[in-house]
Design an enzyme around this catalytic site. Structure first.
Site, short mmCIF file in Angstrom:
data_model
loop_
_atom_site.label_atom_id
_atom_site.label_comp_id
_atom_site.label_asym_id
_atom_site.label_seq_id
_atom_site.Cartn_x
_atom_site.Cartn_y
_atom_site.Cartn_z
CB CYS A 40 -0.90 0.00 1.23
SG CYS A 40 -2.01 1.42 1.35
CG ASP A 42 -0.71 4.24 5.25
OD1 ASP A 42 0.20 4.76 5.93
OD2 ASP A 42 -1.91 4.27 5.60
NE ARG A 44 -0.79 5.23 8.62
CZ ARG A 44 -2.07 5.05 8.96
NH1 ARG A 44 -2.45 5.26 10.20
NH2 ARG A 44 -2.95 4.64 8.05
CG HIS A 96 -1.80 -0.96 6.05
ND1 HIS A 96 -2.43 0.01 6.80
CD2 HIS A 96 -1.77 -0.49 4.79
CE1 HIS A 96 -2.77 1.02 6.01
NE2 HIS A 96 -2.37 0.74 4.78
CB CYS A 99 -6.03 -0.25 4.60
SG CYS A 99 -5.68 0.25 2.90
#
Length: 207
Positions: A40, A42, A44, A96, A99
């Protein structure tokens, strides 16, 4: 902001050179990762950080909610390069919990182009509506959907002509599905690995 980023880069490069003088020369000389990571976007969930890997050890493709589209030429090109040029051994589809893309796919709100991209997740939500309804709350339901999205992603990667061609040549490649926990930093194996069929492995050993 950019000046701060550039300064951080210089500091990092200097620290790296002090501790490992040949680090950049060796890194520039060859790219030989064992892992191809589809994750992803993302911020993080940076692949090499959460997997404890150094630069050069993992080849990475990321998109919103780690969705595998059979027509995504970006992902397919990266997969083909990883398999045929880099000779990677392990393909990892990693989602994750928490999400934002999965959350958007379950909301009855407009999200622009993201709505088109996230359609496969909405299809999964409809297909597994009965199972998802057993979750105790919305967060748990979305986390379960994140897992299903990874499992579906593994299946779709395994079905690509790229992987099928590699397996037809007896390449020992595996496609794994992992999920990352933002709250504890742990990767979990969803136990949906797809590998070279046993019959082909035995045939290869006998030749």
């Amino acid at each position: 902001m950019l000046a701060d980023l550039m300064a951080r880069n210089r500091e990092w490069a200097e620290r790296k050179t002090e501790t490992q003088p040949s680090y950049f020369a060796e890194l520039a000389g060859q790219q030989a990762p064992e892992f191809f990571w589809i994750g992803c976007s993302d911020s993080r969930v940076p692949a090499n950080v959460v997997a404890g890997l150094d630069p050069g050890e993992v080849f990475v493709h990321r998109n919103v909610a780690n969705v595998i589209h059979s027509s995504d030429m970006n992902m397919l090109s990266a997969l083909e390069f990883a398999v045929e040029a880099l000779g990677i051994k392990e393909v990892i589809v990693c989602g994750h919990y928490g999400c934002g893309g999965v959350k958007a796919a379950t909301e009855d709100l407009p999200h622009g182009l993201a709505d088109h991209w996230l359609e496969p997740i909405r299809r999964l939500a409809r297909a597994y509506a009965v199972d998802l309804a057993q979750a105790e709350n919305v967060e748990e339901r979305r986390d379960k959907l994140s897992e299903l999205n990874v499992i579906e992603g593994v299946r779709r990667v395994a079905e690509t002509p790229i992987m099928q061609r590699a397996w037809s040549k007896n390449f020992d490649l595996r496609v794994h599905g992992l999920i990352y926990g933002l709250k504890d930093g742990h990767l979990r194996d969803l136990e949906c690995t797809v590998a070279l069929p046993v019959g082909r492995k035995e045939e290869r050993k006998s030749t």
